[in-house]
Design a protein around this motif. Structure first.
Motif, short mmCIF file in Angstrom:
data_model
loop_
_atom_site.label_atom_id
_atom_site.label_comp_id
_atom_site.label_asym_id
_atom_site.label_seq_id
_atom_site.Cartn_x
_atom_site.Cartn_y
_atom_site.Cartn_z
N THR A 202 -103.67 18.27 11.84
CA THR A 202 -104.65 19.37 11.89
C THR A 202 -104.07 20.59 12.59
O THR A 202 -104.48 21.72 12.30
N SER A 203 -103.13 20.38 13.50
CA SER A 203 -102.54 21.50 14.23
C SER A 203 -101.25 21.96 13.53
O SER A 203 -100.65 21.22 12.76
N THR A 204 -100.83 23.17 13.83
CA THR A 204 -99.63 23.71 13.22
C THR A 204 -98.39 23.30 14.01
O THR A 204 -98.48 22.91 15.18
N TYR A 205 -97.26 23.40 13.36
CA TYR A 205 -95.98 23.07 13.98
C TYR A 205 -95.65 24.08 15.08
O TYR A 205 -95.76 25.29 14.87
N ASP A 206 -95.27 23.59 16.26
CA ASP A 206 -94.89 24.48 17.36
C ASP A 206 -93.50 25.07 17.11
O ASP A 206 -92.58 24.36 16.71
N TRP A 207 -93.36 26.34 17.37
CA TRP A 207 -92.05 26.99 17.23
C TRP A 207 -91.20 26.60 18.43
O TRP A 207 -91.57 26.86 19.58
N GLU A 208 -90.06 26.01 18.17
CA GLU A 208 -89.20 25.49 19.23
C GLU A 208 -87.97 26.36 19.43
O GLU A 208 -87.31 26.75 18.46
N PHE A 209 -87.67 26.61 20.69
CA PHE A 209 -86.50 27.42 21.05
C PHE A 209 -85.74 26.71 22.17
O PHE A 209 -86.24 25.74 22.75
N ALA A 210 -84.56 27.21 22.45
CA ALA A 210 -83.75 26.62 23.52
C ALA A 210 -83.17 27.73 24.39
O ALA A 210 -82.83 28.82 23.91
N GLU A 211 -83.08 27.45 25.70
CA GLU A 211 -82.48 28.39 26.64
C GLU A 211 -81.75 27.59 27.72
O GLU A 211 -82.34 26.69 28.33
N ASN A 212 -80.48 27.88 27.89
CA ASN A 212 -79.65 27.16 28.86
C ASN A 212 -79.69 25.65 28.64
O ASN A 212 -79.76 24.85 29.58
N GLY A 213 -79.69 25.26 27.36
CA GLY A 213 -79.65 23.85 27.02
C GLY A 213 -80.98 23.13 27.09
O GLY A 213 -81.03 21.91 26.88
N ARG A 214 -82.06 23.84 27.38
CA ARG A 214 -83.37 23.20 27.49
C ARG A 214 -84.31 23.75 26.42
O ARG A 214 -84.38 24.96 26.19
N TRP A 215 -85.02 22.83 25.76
CA TRP A 215 -85.93 23.22 24.68
C TRP A 215 -87.30 23.58 25.24
O TRP A 215 -87.74 23.02 26.24
N PHE A 216 -87.95 24.53 24.59
CA PHE A 216 -89.32 24.89 24.94
C PHE A 216 -90.03 25.38 23.69
O PHE A 216 -89.41 25.71 22.68
N THR A 217 -91.34 25.40 23.74
CA THR A 217 -92.12 25.88 22.60
C THR A 217 -92.75 27.22 22.96
O THR A 217 -93.01 27.51 24.13
N ALA A 218 -92.98 28.01 21.94
CA ALA A 218 -93.60 29.32 22.12
C ALA A 218 -94.78 29.46 21.18
O ALA A 218 -94.69 29.07 20.01
N ARG A 219 -95.87 29.95 21.69
CA ARG A 219 -97.04 30.18 20.85
C ARG A 219 -96.79 31.37 19.94
O ARG A 219 -96.20 32.38 20.34
N ALA A 220 -97.23 31.22 18.70
CA ALA A 220 -97.10 32.32 17.74
C ALA A 220 -98.50 32.69 17.24
O ALA A 220 -99.38 31.82 17.11
N ASN A 221 -98.70 33.95 16.99
CA ASN A 221 -99.99 34.44 16.52
C ASN A 221 -100.07 34.21 15.01
O ASN A 221 -99.55 34.98 14.22
N GLY A 222 -100.68 33.11 14.60
CA GLY A 222 -100.68 32.72 13.20
C GLY A 222 -101.78 33.35 12.39
O GLY A 222 -102.93 32.94 12.46
N MET A 223 -101.42 34.35 11.60
CA MET A 223 -102.38 35.00 10.71
C MET A 223 -102.37 34.37 9.32
O MET A 223 -103.19 34.70 8.47
N LEU A 224 -101.41 33.45 9.10
CA LEU A 224 -101.32 32.75 7.82
C LEU A 224 -100.77 31.37 8.10
O LEU A 224 -99.75 31.22 8.78
#
Length: 302
Positions: A202-224
């Motif tokens: 039911t939920s959307t896929y989280d956008w995943e990024f990495a910084e200094n070897g560590r992964w994190f997710t970022a919220r995106a403003n989903g209009m579609l």
């Protein structure tokens, strides 16, 4: 000892249990629907249990049927696959390979090798279903599944195909000209993003990024929100917003300039695709031939 009639009934019962259709099961076994129905009814009579709820529109397993199917399905599969390994003419490989594959994997890895496989193994039929859902291949009637390494269960045999992948954040030049571009992942909240939903979620896929070897997710403003990644890319090409997609899906558009990559410092590699199947499964000669051809083709393409 299991009688011939019992075995025929179990084989018929399992075929119907897999497809929940007497017509499709009869077609798969190469018998008439009436003969298949009679075999199932005879088994029910001998067991003293009703195994299927039957209506004019649907077929479903009863509680007793579910319990029997859970026990018999893997046994019938093992027996069928065991016979298939020796039921060959000379050295010819023949049979059916039933695959469940993520769409991107099919486009990137399967499509380029199918001609070679067909030429080398003309007596093998390859039946591929494209679907990004994470399923149990054995329970769903597949010989193997091709999926991302991050969703391969520990009790699966996993064969790597291809190398690591990278998620790219992209948008059309027309979108950037009108709305600008995000400079950091947190800036995505101020943009129109095209999100993707895993099938069955039911939920959307989280956008995943990495910084200094560590992964994190970022919220995106989903209009579609879409359920198909290639459509998300297509929408991005027309300026509908920013999307995140694996590099093979956007490579040619980045080269042509129809899409522009953003947030590159935070986009890192992650495990690519694997072909997987249950550890308990006997690998048929046809599936082994397919795996060998696929791994050879993807290794040479790296």
């Amino acid at each position: 000892m299991v009688s011939t009639a019992d075995f025929a009934g179990i084989r018929a019962f399992v075929a119907v249990g897999r497809s929940l259709s007497f017509a499709r099961a009869a077609e798969a076994l190469g018998v008439s629907t009436s003969a298949l129905s009679q075999a199932v009814r005879s088994l029910e009579d001998r067991l003293g249990e009703v195994l299927f709820h039957r209506t004019t529109r649907s077929v479903s397993l009863t509680d007793a049927g579910k319990k029997l199917f859970e026990r018999m399905d893997p046994l019938v599969r093992e027996m069928t696959e065991g016979l298939e390994t020796v039921r060959v003419t000379g050295l010819e490989v023949r049979g059916i390979v039933r695959l469940h594959s993520f769409r991107t994997a099919a486009k990137v890895h399967l499509a380029p090798m199918l001609r070679r496989f067909a030429e080398d193994f003309p007596s093998v039929t390859v039946d591929i279903v494209l679907d990004d859902a994470v399923i149990d291949p054995a329970a769903a009637g597949y010989d193997a599944s091709i999926r991302l390494g991050e969703v391969v269960e520990r009790d699966m045999v996993a064969v790597r195909i291809g190398g690591p992948l990278t998620q790219r954040v992209v948008a059309a030049p027309s979108y950037i000209c009108k709305h600008g571009r995000p400079e950091r992942p947190a800036d995505l909240l101020a943009h129109r993003c095209i999100l993707w939903r895993w099938p069955g979620h039911t939920s959307t896929y989280d956008w995943e990024f990495a910084e200094n070897g560590r992964w994190f997710t970022a919220r995106a403003n989903g209009m579609l929100v879409v359920n198909e990644r290639e459509f998300a890319v297509e929408a991005a090409l027309h300026g509908a917003g920013i999307t995140m997609a694996s590099e093979p899906l956007v490579r040619e558009h980045l080269v042509s300039g129809r899409l522009v990559a953003m947030l590159e410092p935070w986009c890192a590699d992650y495990p690519g695709f694997y072909l997987c199947y249950p550890q308990r499964r006997t690998v048929s000669r046809s599936l082994r031939a397919f795996i060998d051809t696929l791994t050879t083709a993807t290794a040479s393409a790296r």
